[in-house]
Design a protein around this motif. Sequence first.
Motif, PDB file in Angstrom:
ATOM      1  N   LEU A 112      -4.489   9.052   8.999  1.00 44.35           N
ATOM      2  CA  LEU A 112      -5.733   9.063   8.227  1.00 44.35           C
ATOM      3  C   LEU A 112      -6.915   9.348   9.139  1.00 44.35           C
ATOM      4  O   LEU A 112      -7.076   8.716  10.198  1.00 44.35           O
ATOM      5  N   ARG A 116     -12.441   9.344   6.285  1.00 49.27           N
ATOM      6  CA  ARG A 116     -11.953   8.862   4.990  1.00 49.27           C
ATOM      7  C   ARG A 116     -12.086   7.351   4.868  1.00 49.27           C
ATOM      8  O   ARG A 116     -11.753   6.770   3.835  1.00 49.27           O
ATOM      9  N   GLU A 121     -15.600   8.097   0.626  1.00 44.15           N
ATOM     10  CA  GLU A 121     -14.245   8.620   0.688  1.00 44.15           C
ATOM     11  C   GLU A 121     -13.252   7.620   0.105  1.00 44.15           C
ATOM     12  O   GLU A 121     -12.277   8.009  -0.550  1.00 44.15           O
ATOM     13  N   ARG A 122     -13.527   6.344   0.287  1.00 48.31           N
ATOM     14  CA  ARG A 122     -12.631   5.341  -0.292  1.00 48.31           C
ATOM     15  C   ARG A 122     -12.686   5.378  -1.818  1.00 48.31           C
ATOM     16  O   ARG A 122     -11.669   5.233  -2.494  1.00 48.31           O
ATOM     17  N   LYS A 124     -13.280   8.019  -3.544  1.00 50.16           N
ATOM     18  CA  LYS A 124     -12.557   9.236  -3.912  1.00 50.16           C
ATOM     19  C   LYS A 124     -11.054   8.999  -3.950  1.00 50.16           C
ATOM     20  O   LYS A 124     -10.346   9.514  -4.816  1.00 50.16           O
ATOM     21  N   ILE A 125     -10.543   8.215  -2.998  1.00 48.43           N
ATOM     22  CA  ILE A 125      -9.111   7.924  -2.960  1.00 48.43           C
ATOM     23  C   ILE A 125      -8.698   7.128  -4.197  1.00 48.43           C
ATOM     24  O   ILE A 125      -7.678   7.418  -4.833  1.00 48.43           O
TER      25      ILE A 125
END
Length: 275
Positions: A112, A116, A121-122, A124-125
Motif C-alpha cells: 500500500l 492512500r 483516500e481512506r 475512497k477505499i
Amino acid sequence: MLNKLYKFTQLQTAFNVNNIALVKGRPHMLNLKDLIHYFIEHRHEVVIRRTQYELDQSEKKAHILRGLIIAIDNLDAVIELIRSSKTPEDAREGLISNFGLDEIQARAILDLRLQRLTGLERDKIHAEYEELTKYIDWLKEILANESIRMGIIKDELFEIKAKYGDKRKTEIVYASEDFNPEDFYANDDMVITISHMGYIKRTPLTEFRTQARVESDQKVPVHVRRISLNTCLLPQCIIPYYFSPEKGKCFWLKVFEVPEGTKASKGRAYRIFLN
C-alpha cells in the motif's frame, strides 16, 4: 429487357448459402429456426461465463479491499507492527497472526502506498468496497435468474443494431432462372373469349373489335371478359361452368397461359388446361 439482362449477363449474381455450424463441437446443417436457437443458446453461455469471470475477479478485489479496510481501521497498530518488524516476511506474518488476514491481504497492505493512508483516500477505499459489494450482488443475481440473462442478451443485440445497423446495400431476389413467366409480359388488357364448343383464347384489347359478319357455330362466343394479362382466371368470377366441374375441383390459371389468338382464330380446347 431487364429480366433478360438478369438472366443472361453478370448484372445479377447468385450464390448458395450452406448453413453448416458447429453445435456442441459437431457440424450440423441448420435451418433458420435452428440457427436462431443455437445462436441464443451460445449467447446465453457467453453471458454466464462472462458473468462468472467478472464475479470471480470482483470477489478477489473485494477480498483485498476488506484487508485494506481492516488495516486502515487499525492504522496505528499496523504501522507500529511494520516498523518493528526486521524483515518484510516478519511484517507479513505479524499482520496475518494479529489481524486475522491471509497472505494475499497482508501482501496488499505491505504494498500500500503512503498516499492512500490519507483521510480522503481512506474514504475512497470504503466507497469502492461498497460499490463493489453491490456489483457482486448484481452478478450473483444474473447467475441465479435466467430471465435477467435473456434480457441482457436482448439489450446487447439492440446495442449492436444501434451501432452497426443500416439499410441493406444489396437486394435479395429470386434467381434469374426462377423468374415467373409473367415477369416477361407487359400487363396489357386482354379479352378472354370462350365459345360454346369449349374453345378458349385471349386477344389484345387493341385488336378486338365487334364483327358484323356471321360466325360459324364453333366460333360463336358464349363468354367474353376483359381482363389484364397477369390476372388469374378464377372460376367464381370468370367461367364457373367450364372450370368448376361436377367433382367439386376448382381450377385456375394465369391469363398469359391462355393461348393468344386473332379475332378470327378458333383458340384451343379449354379441357387441355384441366389435365
